[in-house]
Design an enzyme around this catalytic site. Structure first.
Site, PDB file in Angstrom:
ATOM      1  N   ASP A 110      27.840  39.213  32.818  1.00 27.67           N
ATOM      2  CA  ASP A 110      28.551  37.120  33.094  1.00 27.67           C
ATOM      3  C   ASP A 110      27.418  36.221  33.371  1.00 27.67           C
ATOM      4  O   ASP A 110      27.172  36.600  34.444  1.00 27.67           O
ATOM      5  CB  ASP A 110      29.785  37.874  34.068  1.00 27.67           C
ATOM      6  CG  ASP A 110      30.412  38.421  33.331  1.00 27.67           C
ATOM      7  OD1 ASP A 110      30.989  39.510  33.010  1.00 27.67           O
ATOM      8  OD2 ASP A 110      31.887  38.191  34.198  1.00 27.67           O
ATOM      9  N   ASP A 169      37.328  41.750  37.823  1.00 21.38           N
ATOM     10  CA  ASP A 169      37.595  42.403  36.611  1.00 21.38           C
ATOM     11  C   ASP A 169      36.215  43.294  36.904  1.00 21.38           C
ATOM     12  O   ASP A 169      35.638  44.461  36.412  1.00 21.38           O
ATOM     13  CB  ASP A 169      37.428  41.543  35.282  1.00 21.38           C
ATOM     14  CG  ASP A 169      35.756  40.705  35.361  1.00 21.38           C
ATOM     15  OD1 ASP A 169      36.428  40.196  36.048  1.00 21.38           O
ATOM     16  OD2 ASP A 169      35.610  40.748  34.035  1.00 21.38           O
ATOM     17  N   HIS A 227      34.099  38.806  40.409  1.00 25.29           N
ATOM     18  CA  HIS A 227      35.615  38.701  39.890  1.00 25.29           C
ATOM     19  C   HIS A 227      36.221  39.759  39.552  1.00 25.29           C
ATOM     20  O   HIS A 227      34.999  41.188  39.903  1.00 25.29           O
ATOM     21  CB  HIS A 227      35.342  38.310  38.355  1.00 25.29           C
ATOM     22  CG  HIS A 227      34.755  36.326  38.451  1.00 25.29           C
ATOM     23  ND1 HIS A 227      34.150  35.790  37.183  1.00 25.29           N
ATOM     24  CD2 HIS A 227      35.143  35.784  39.324  1.00 25.29           C
ATOM     25  CE1 HIS A 227      34.039  34.304  37.683  1.00 25.29           C
ATOM     26  NE2 HIS A 227      35.364  33.699  38.391  1.00 25.29           N
TER      27      HIS A 227
HETATM   28 ZN   LIG Z   1      33.886  39.502  33.609  1.00 29.07          ZN
END
Ligand SMILES: [Zn+2]
Length: 301
Positions: free
Chosen positions: A204, A67, A65
């Site tokens: 995450d 980020d 992802h």
């Molecule tokens: Zn994240």
């Protein structure tokens, strides 16, 4: 004295805020630098934190992802621009190879440094050096995600009173350390196990076996707590942890210093993460991360 510390480069999930850059974490471990999850803006955060491209030996990406990975393009180009003289190895989920390829070759540049691609596709060991083994565990997130752990091999601590009691001095100390025995005295009789230090990076994921396995016995644990406990439903739905969940993991795992990070932009009160972590019964050292913070790996017991 070798340095073991975490340098926090960014602490925001999903979108950066005025006070939080996207993720980015450098672990200094003896002479090595391991960069975890370089989000957008990591190159500049490195500059602000006093981290050079030359400091990087390894890059570990938990998942693709933005980020956690959009900063790869800039960091890899900077490694090349600065002609980093040592090899750099990158670990990331193999299922995201196409994303890594795009980020590595996002724009034109002169490639001067060989980045070794060492993708991860299963739980297990990735690398072993004199001062650590690096292993990965699968996490639970909408895209494939792996957490990472460094474990220093156990060593032995010599016990001066026992050495003296056996009359072992000078070069004989080195001899018994190397050979494990000197005359009729064994190494066990004059030393004790010095447990290796442990660091884990858990990003995450919802609660799963991998989270607990990575956290077990860590001296320093960096773990996401995207949400506060009242938003546990959102956390489960989007594959994240709450402050209370992360702290309960650390409590059960015997973590000595817990670093919470990867905060949703919806919250403006960092103290609330601390309050909920304590309410979950975690009693060790606790840091609610902010950008550019440095956290030393706790001293050996
Ligand atoms: Zn994240």
């Amino acid at each position: 004295m070798s340095v073991r510390e975490l340098v926090v480069l960014g602490t925001a999930s999903q979108v950066p805020t005025r006070h939080r850059n996207h993720n980015g974490y450098l672990l200094r471990w003896d002479g090595e630098g391991i960069l975890f999850d370089p989000g957008e803006g990591t190159q500049r955060q490195m500059l602000r934190a006093g981290v050079a491209a030359h400091d990087l030996n390894r890059i570990c990406v938990t998942h693709f992802h933005g980020d956690h990975s959009l900063g790869l393009a800039g960091v890899i180009q900077r490694i090349n621009l600065d002609k980093v003289p040592h090899p750099v190895t990158a670990h990331y989920p193999r299922s995201g190879q196409r994303f890594f390829d795009r980020l590595r070759y996002a724009t034109a540049y002169r490639e001067t440094v060989g980045i070794t691609e060492a993708p991860v596709d299963a739980d297990g060991d990735l690398a072993a050096t004199r001062s650590y083994t690096l292993d990965a565990r699968k996490l639970s997130h909408p895209v494939e995600s792996y957490g990472y752990r460094l474990v220093e091999p156990d060593g032995r601590r010599m016990l001066p009173e026992r050495l003296a009691a056996h009359g072992i001095t000078g070069p004989d100390v080195g001899r018994i350390q190397r050979a494990g025995v000197l005359g009729d005295v064994t190494l066990d009789e004059v030393s004790e196990v010095r447990r290796g230090q442990r660091f884990a990076f858990v990003m995450d994921t919802r609660l799963c076996d991998g989270v607990h396995a990575l956290a077990k016995g860590c001296d320093l644990l960096v773990i996401e707590s995207t949400f506060l406990d009242e938003d546990a439903g959102l956390a489960e739905e989007h594959g994240h942890l709450t402050a209370g969940q992360a702290a309960a993991v650390a409590r059960d795992a015997g973590v000595r210093h817990l670093v919470l990070t990867h905060f949703s932009q919806r919250y403006s009160e960092p103290e609330e993460f601390e309050r909920q972590a304590r309410a979950a019964g975690y009693e060790g050292e606790l840091t609610v991360a902010r950008d550019l913070l440095r956290v030393p790996v706790p001293k050996r017991r």
